[in-house]
Design an enzyme around this catalytic site. Structure first.
Site, PDB file in Angstrom:
ATOM      1  N   HIS A 167       4.892   6.292   5.995  1.00 55.28           N
ATOM      2  CA  HIS A 167       4.102   6.826   4.537  1.00 55.28           C
ATOM      3  C   HIS A 167       4.518   8.324   4.549  1.00 55.28           C
ATOM      4  O   HIS A 167       4.785   8.961   3.323  1.00 55.28           O
ATOM      5  CB  HIS A 167       2.699   7.005   4.705  1.00 55.28           C
ATOM      6  N   GLN A 215      -5.650  -7.067  -4.239  1.00 54.48           N
ATOM      7  CA  GLN A 215      -4.374  -7.364  -3.509  1.00 54.48           C
ATOM      8  C   GLN A 215      -4.637  -8.128  -2.205  1.00 54.48           C
ATOM      9  O   GLN A 215      -3.959  -8.478  -1.659  1.00 54.48           O
ATOM     10  CB  GLN A 215      -3.373  -6.260  -3.434  1.00 54.48           C
ATOM     11  N   LEU A 273      -2.575   6.351   7.317  1.00 54.03           N
ATOM     12  CA  LEU A 273      -1.118   6.613   7.062  1.00 54.03           C
ATOM     13  C   LEU A 273      -0.373   6.850   8.378  1.00 54.03           C
ATOM     14  O   LEU A 273      -0.748   7.308   9.667  1.00 54.03           O
ATOM     15  CB  LEU A 273      -1.115   8.176   6.558  1.00 54.03           C
ATOM     16  N   MET A 306      -2.642   3.019   0.790  1.00 58.93           N
ATOM     17  CA  MET A 306      -3.836   2.512   1.310  1.00 58.93           C
ATOM     18  C   MET A 306      -4.516   3.174   2.310  1.00 58.93           C
ATOM     19  O   MET A 306      -5.526   2.561   3.060  1.00 58.93           O
ATOM     20  CB  MET A 306      -3.768   0.875   1.280  1.00 58.93           C
TER      21      MET A 306
HETATM   22  O1  PAF Z   1       2.244  -0.670  -0.203  1.00 59.26           O
HETATM   23  C1  PAF Z   1       0.878  -0.374  -0.444  1.00 59.26           C
HETATM   24  O2  PAF Z   1       0.190   0.249   0.494  1.00 59.26           O
HETATM   25  C2  PAF Z   1       0.089  -1.113  -1.408  1.00 59.26           C
HETATM   26  O3  PAF Z   1       0.442  -2.391  -1.954  1.00 59.26           O
HETATM   27  C3  PAF Z   1       0.074  -0.168  -2.693  1.00 59.26           C
HETATM   28  C4  PAF Z   1       1.701   0.109  -3.180  1.00 59.26           C
HETATM   29  C5  PAF Z   1      -0.496   1.242  -2.269  1.00 59.26           C
HETATM   30  C6  PAF Z   1      -0.656  -0.757  -3.722  1.00 59.26           C
HETATM   31  O4  PAF Z   1      -1.889  -0.876  -3.438  1.00 59.26           O
END
Ligand code: PAF
Length: 281
Positions: free
Chosen positions: A40, A64, A36, A33
Protein backbone atom coordinates in the site's frame (compact mmCIF):
# COMPACT_ATOMS: atom_id res chain seq x y z
CA UNK A 1 6.10 13.21 12.99
CA UNK A 2 2.81 14.89 12.05
CA UNK A 3 -0.03 12.46 11.45
CA UNK A 4 -2.17 12.98 8.34
CA UNK A 5 -5.50 14.68 8.87
CA UNK A 6 -8.24 12.07 9.31
CA UNK A 7 -11.61 13.02 7.79
CA UNK A 8 -14.81 11.04 8.24
CA UNK A 9 -17.42 12.95 6.26
CA UNK A 10 -17.77 13.56 2.54
CA UNK A 11 -18.61 17.22 3.26
CA UNK A 12 -15.29 17.79 5.10
CA UNK A 13 -13.36 15.92 2.45
CA UNK A 14 -14.94 17.94 -0.35
CA UNK A 15 -14.14 21.21 1.42
CA UNK A 16 -10.43 20.32 1.44
CA UNK A 17 -10.40 19.01 -2.12
CA UNK A 18 -12.21 22.11 -3.43
CA UNK A 19 -9.62 24.38 -1.79
CA UNK A 20 -6.77 22.34 -3.32
CA UNK A 21 -8.38 22.38 -6.73
CA UNK A 22 -9.06 26.09 -6.69
CA UNK A 23 -5.33 26.53 -5.99
CA UNK A 24 -4.69 24.51 -9.17
CA UNK A 25 -3.40 21.43 -7.33
CA UNK A 26 -3.75 17.85 -8.57
CA UNK A 27 -5.19 15.18 -6.31
CA UNK A 28 -4.27 11.49 -6.13
CA UNK A 29 -6.29 8.86 -4.30
CA UNK A 30 -5.08 5.51 -2.97
CA UNK A 31 -8.13 3.43 -2.06
CA UNK A 32 -7.44 0.84 0.68
CA UNK A 33 -9.22 -1.22 3.30
CA UNK A 34 -6.51 -0.48 5.87
CA UNK A 35 -4.17 -3.02 7.53
CA UNK A 36 -1.51 -1.33 5.47
CA UNK A 37 1.78 -2.89 4.41
CA UNK A 38 4.62 -1.89 2.11
CA UNK A 39 2.51 -2.70 -0.95
CA UNK A 40 0.00 0.00 0.00
CA UNK A 41 2.76 2.41 0.92
CA UNK A 42 4.34 1.98 -2.50
CA UNK A 43 1.01 3.13 -4.03
CA UNK A 44 0.93 6.14 -1.71
CA UNK A 45 4.56 6.95 -2.61
CA UNK A 46 3.74 6.77 -6.32
CA UNK A 47 0.82 9.15 -5.73
CA UNK A 48 3.07 11.45 -3.67
CA UNK A 49 5.59 11.60 -6.52
CA UNK A 50 2.97 12.45 -9.14
CA UNK A 51 0.31 14.55 -7.41
CA UNK A 52 0.27 17.77 -5.37
CA UNK A 53 -2.12 16.29 -2.83
CA UNK A 54 -2.61 12.67 -1.74
CA UNK A 55 -5.65 11.12 -0.10
CA UNK A 56 -5.60 7.55 1.20
CA UNK A 57 -9.01 6.11 1.84
CA UNK A 58 -9.43 3.48 4.55
CA UNK A 59 -12.79 1.80 4.34
CA UNK A 60 -13.55 -1.88 4.91
CA UNK A 61 -16.25 -2.09 2.27
CA UNK A 62 -19.00 -4.47 3.43
CA UNK A 63 -20.41 -4.78 -0.09
CA UNK A 64 -17.36 -6.60 -1.46
CA UNK A 65 -17.31 -9.40 1.12
CA UNK A 66 -19.28 -12.45 0.06
CA UNK A 67 -18.38 -14.13 3.35
CA UNK A 68 -19.65 -12.38 6.54
CA UNK A 69 -16.98 -14.11 8.67
CA UNK A 70 -14.25 -12.68 6.44
CA UNK A 71 -15.73 -9.19 6.95
CA UNK A 72 -15.98 -9.69 10.72
CA UNK A 73 -12.34 -10.79 11.01
CA UNK A 74 -10.89 -8.29 8.55
CA UNK A 75 -7.96 -6.62 10.39
CA UNK A 76 -8.52 -2.99 11.46
CA UNK A 77 -5.55 -0.92 12.60
CA UNK A 78 -6.27 2.74 11.93
CA UNK A 79 -3.67 4.15 14.35
CA UNK A 80 -0.85 2.04 12.95
CA UNK A 81 -2.03 2.82 9.41
CA UNK A 82 -1.98 6.56 10.11
CA UNK A 83 1.58 6.30 11.48
CA UNK A 84 2.70 4.46 8.34
CA UNK A 85 1.01 6.98 6.05
CA UNK A 86 2.72 9.81 7.92
CA UNK A 87 6.05 8.45 6.64
CA UNK A 88 5.01 8.91 2.99
CA UNK A 89 3.51 11.47 3.86
CA UNK A 90 -0.10 11.67 2.66
CA UNK A 91 -2.20 14.79 3.20
CA UNK A 92 -5.51 13.26 4.22
CA UNK A 93 -6.85 9.91 5.36
CA UNK A 94 -10.50 9.58 4.46
CA UNK A 95 -11.94 6.95 6.81
CA UNK A 96 -15.73 7.11 6.71
CA UNK A 97 -18.17 4.97 8.69
CA UNK A 98 -20.35 2.59 6.61
CA UNK A 99 -23.43 4.88 7.07
CA UNK A 100 -21.52 7.75 5.41
CA UNK A 101 -20.83 5.61 2.35
CA UNK A 102 -24.10 3.67 2.27
CA UNK A 103 -26.78 5.86 3.88
CA UNK A 104 -30.33 4.57 4.38
CA UNK A 105 -32.02 3.99 1.06
CA UNK A 106 -28.80 3.40 -0.85
CA UNK A 107 -29.93 1.53 -3.97
CA UNK A 108 -27.26 1.69 -6.67
CA UNK A 109 -24.87 -1.02 -7.81
CA UNK A 110 -22.14 -0.56 -10.38
CA UNK A 111 -21.69 -3.83 -12.20
CA UNK A 112 -19.00 -4.33 -14.83
CA UNK A 113 -19.85 -7.31 -17.01
CA UNK A 114 -17.29 -9.42 -18.86
CA UNK A 115 -14.01 -8.71 -17.14
CA UNK A 116 -15.44 -9.16 -13.63
CA UNK A 117 -17.10 -12.50 -14.35
CA UNK A 118 -14.35 -15.17 -14.51
CA UNK A 119 -11.70 -16.19 -11.92
CA UNK A 120 -12.20 -14.07 -8.77
CA UNK A 121 -15.68 -13.12 -9.96
CA UNK A 122 -16.70 -16.76 -10.22
CA UNK A 123 -15.12 -17.73 -6.90
CA UNK A 124 -16.43 -14.68 -5.02
CA UNK A 125 -19.92 -13.86 -6.35
CA UNK A 126 -20.83 -10.19 -5.93
CA UNK A 127 -17.28 -9.21 -4.97
CA UNK A 128 -16.55 -7.05 -8.02
CA UNK A 129 -19.96 -5.37 -7.90
CA UNK A 130 -19.02 -4.28 -4.38
CA UNK A 131 -15.57 -3.12 -5.53
CA UNK A 132 -16.90 -1.28 -8.60
CA UNK A 133 -19.62 0.43 -6.56
CA UNK A 134 -17.32 1.64 -3.79
CA UNK A 135 -14.51 2.68 -6.15
CA UNK A 136 -16.96 4.73 -8.24
CA UNK A 137 -18.19 6.38 -5.04
CA UNK A 138 -14.65 7.03 -3.79
CA UNK A 139 -13.77 8.73 -7.07
CA UNK A 140 -16.91 10.86 -6.75
CA UNK A 141 -16.24 11.71 -3.11
CA UNK A 142 -12.55 12.54 -3.52
CA UNK A 143 -12.84 14.13 -7.00
CA UNK A 144 -9.34 12.72 -7.56
CA UNK A 145 -7.43 13.27 -10.80
CA UNK A 146 -5.44 10.06 -10.41
CA UNK A 147 -6.27 6.73 -8.72
CA UNK A 148 -3.58 4.24 -7.65
CA UNK A 149 -4.18 0.47 -7.62
CA UNK A 150 -1.85 -2.51 -7.19
CA UNK A 151 -1.22 -5.04 -9.94
CA UNK A 152 -1.37 -7.72 -7.23
CA UNK A 153 -5.16 -7.57 -7.70
CA UNK A 154 -4.82 -7.69 -11.47
CA UNK A 155 -8.45 -8.48 -12.21
CA UNK A 156 -9.62 -5.69 -9.89
CA UNK A 157 -7.32 -3.28 -11.76
CA UNK A 158 -8.87 -4.33 -15.10
CA UNK A 159 -12.39 -3.92 -13.67
CA UNK A 160 -11.53 -0.40 -12.49
CA UNK A 161 -9.95 0.52 -15.85
CA UNK A 162 -13.08 -0.75 -17.65
CA UNK A 163 -15.51 1.14 -15.44
CA UNK A 164 -13.54 4.38 -15.71
CA UNK A 165 -13.59 4.09 -19.51
CA UNK A 166 -17.24 3.04 -19.68
CA UNK A 167 -18.53 5.76 -17.34
CA UNK A 168 -16.18 8.51 -18.62
CA UNK A 169 -14.95 9.13 -15.09
CA UNK A 170 -12.44 12.00 -15.08
CA UNK A 171 -9.72 10.05 -13.26
CA UNK A 172 -6.50 8.54 -14.61
CA UNK A 173 -5.80 5.05 -13.26
CA UNK A 174 -2.25 4.07 -12.40
CA UNK A 175 -1.51 0.35 -11.94
CA UNK A 176 1.54 -0.12 -9.70
CA UNK A 177 3.87 -3.15 -9.64
CA UNK A 178 3.30 -5.86 -7.05
CA UNK A 179 5.60 -5.47 -4.06
CA UNK A 180 7.12 -8.77 -2.94
CA UNK A 181 8.91 -10.11 0.12
CA UNK A 182 12.54 -11.10 -0.47
CA UNK A 183 11.47 -14.69 -1.17
CA UNK A 184 8.97 -13.61 -3.84
CA UNK A 185 5.72 -13.81 -1.85
CA UNK A 186 3.41 -10.98 -2.93
CA UNK A 187 2.69 -8.65 0.00
CA UNK A 188 -0.84 -9.01 1.34
CA UNK A 189 -2.62 -8.42 4.65
CA UNK A 190 -3.58 -12.09 4.47
CA UNK A 191 0.05 -13.23 4.79
CA UNK A 192 -0.12 -12.38 8.50
CA UNK A 193 -2.74 -15.11 8.94
CA UNK A 194 -0.29 -17.83 7.80
CA UNK A 195 1.41 -20.08 10.39
CA UNK A 196 5.22 -20.07 10.40
CA UNK A 197 5.16 -23.35 8.47
CA UNK A 198 2.65 -21.94 5.98
CA UNK A 199 4.68 -18.78 5.55
CA UNK A 200 7.72 -20.92 4.64
CA UNK A 201 5.72 -22.69 1.90
CA UNK A 202 3.90 -19.64 0.56
CA UNK A 203 6.60 -18.40 -1.92
CA UNK A 204 6.05 -21.59 -3.94
CA UNK A 205 2.93 -20.00 -5.48
CA UNK A 206 4.97 -17.26 -7.17
CA UNK A 207 7.88 -19.60 -7.96
CA UNK A 208 5.54 -22.10 -9.67
CA UNK A 209 3.73 -19.55 -11.85
CA UNK A 210 7.05 -17.91 -12.72
CA UNK A 211 8.45 -21.28 -13.83
CA UNK A 212 5.27 -22.02 -15.84
CA UNK A 213 5.44 -18.64 -17.59
CA UNK A 214 9.09 -19.23 -18.47
CA UNK A 215 8.26 -22.72 -19.84
CA UNK A 216 5.44 -21.29 -21.99
CA UNK A 217 7.73 -18.60 -23.36
CA UNK A 218 10.26 -21.36 -24.14
CA UNK A 219 7.64 -23.21 -26.20
CA UNK A 220 6.01 -25.65 -23.74
CA UNK A 221 2.24 -26.09 -24.11
CA UNK A 222 0.15 -23.82 -21.86
CA UNK A 223 -1.76 -26.76 -20.48
CA UNK A 224 1.33 -28.81 -19.56
CA UNK A 225 3.09 -25.84 -17.94
CA UNK A 226 0.01 -25.03 -15.87
CA UNK A 227 -0.43 -28.65 -14.80
CA UNK A 228 3.19 -28.78 -13.62
CA UNK A 229 2.73 -25.51 -11.68
CA UNK A 230 -0.38 -26.87 -9.95
CA UNK A 231 1.49 -30.08 -9.05
CA UNK A 232 4.42 -28.10 -7.62
CA UNK A 233 2.05 -26.00 -5.48
CA UNK A 234 0.23 -29.05 -4.15
CA UNK A 235 3.52 -30.89 -3.54
CA UNK A 236 4.73 -27.94 -1.45
CA UNK A 237 1.84 -28.55 0.96
CA UNK A 238 -0.86 -26.11 -0.21
CA UNK A 239 -4.36 -27.37 0.69
CA UNK A 240 -5.92 -26.62 -2.69
CA UNK A 241 -5.22 -24.91 -6.00
CA UNK A 242 -8.37 -22.98 -6.92
CA UNK A 243 -7.20 -21.88 -10.34
CA UNK A 244 -4.15 -21.26 -12.47
CA UNK A 245 -5.16 -19.67 -15.75
CA UNK A 246 -3.49 -18.02 -18.70
CA UNK A 247 -5.73 -15.15 -19.77
CA UNK A 248 -5.84 -12.11 -22.02
CA UNK A 249 -4.30 -9.45 -19.76
CA UNK A 250 -7.07 -6.93 -20.40
CA UNK A 251 -10.29 -8.87 -20.92
CA UNK A 252 -9.37 -11.81 -18.64
CA UNK A 253 -10.88 -14.14 -21.24
CA UNK A 254 -9.05 -17.41 -22.09
CA UNK A 255 -6.27 -16.63 -24.55
CA UNK A 256 -4.05 -18.75 -26.70
CA UNK A 257 -2.96 -15.73 -28.74
CA UNK A 258 0.68 -15.04 -27.80
CA UNK A 259 0.64 -11.82 -29.84
CA UNK A 260 -1.68 -10.22 -27.23
CA UNK A 261 -0.44 -9.37 -23.73
CA UNK A 262 -1.28 -12.34 -21.54
CA UNK A 263 -1.30 -12.83 -17.80
CA UNK A 264 -1.06 -15.95 -15.68
CA UNK A 265 -3.30 -15.69 -12.63
CA UNK A 266 -3.48 -18.09 -9.70
CA UNK A 267 -5.39 -18.59 -6.47
CA UNK A 268 -4.57 -21.29 -3.92
CA UNK A 269 -5.35 -22.11 -0.30
CA UNK A 270 -2.66 -22.58 2.33
CA UNK A 271 -3.31 -22.89 6.08
CA UNK A 272 -6.94 -21.91 5.45
CA UNK A 273 -5.73 -18.64 3.84
CA UNK A 274 -6.53 -17.80 0.24
CA UNK A 275 -3.50 -16.44 -1.63
CA UNK A 276 -3.57 -14.93 -5.12
CA UNK A 277 -0.82 -13.89 -7.50
CA UNK A 278 -0.33 -13.05 -11.17
CA UNK A 279 2.49 -12.36 -13.59
CA UNK A 280 2.86 -11.35 -17.25
CA UNK A 281 3.57 -14.14 -19.74
O1 PAF B 1 -8.04 -3.53 -3.06
C1 PAF B 1 -8.70 -3.12 -2.08
O2 PAF B 1 -8.19 -2.97 -0.97
C2 PAF B 1 -10.19 -2.85 -2.25
O3 PAF B 1 -10.77 -3.76 -3.12
C3 PAF B 1 -10.50 -1.41 -2.65
C4 PAF B 1 -9.94 -1.08 -4.02
C5 PAF B 1 -9.94 -0.46 -1.62
C6 PAF B 1 -12.02 -1.20 -2.71
O4 PAF B 1 -12.61 -1.41 -1.48
Amino acid sequence: MTLPLILRSVADLRQHVRAWKSAGQTVGVVPTMGALHDGHLSLARAARAECDRVITTIFVNPKQFNNPEDLKHYPRSEEADAALLATVPVDVIFAPQPEEVYPDGFATTVSVSGVSEPLEGRMRPGHFDGVATVVTKLFGMTMADRGYFGQKDWQQLQVVLRLVRDLNLPVHIVGCETIREDDGLAMSSRNLRLTAAGRAKAPVLYAAVTAAAADIRAGQSDRMAIREAAEAIRAAGFDRVEYIELRDAETLMPSDDPTRPRRMLAAAWLDGVRLIDNIPV
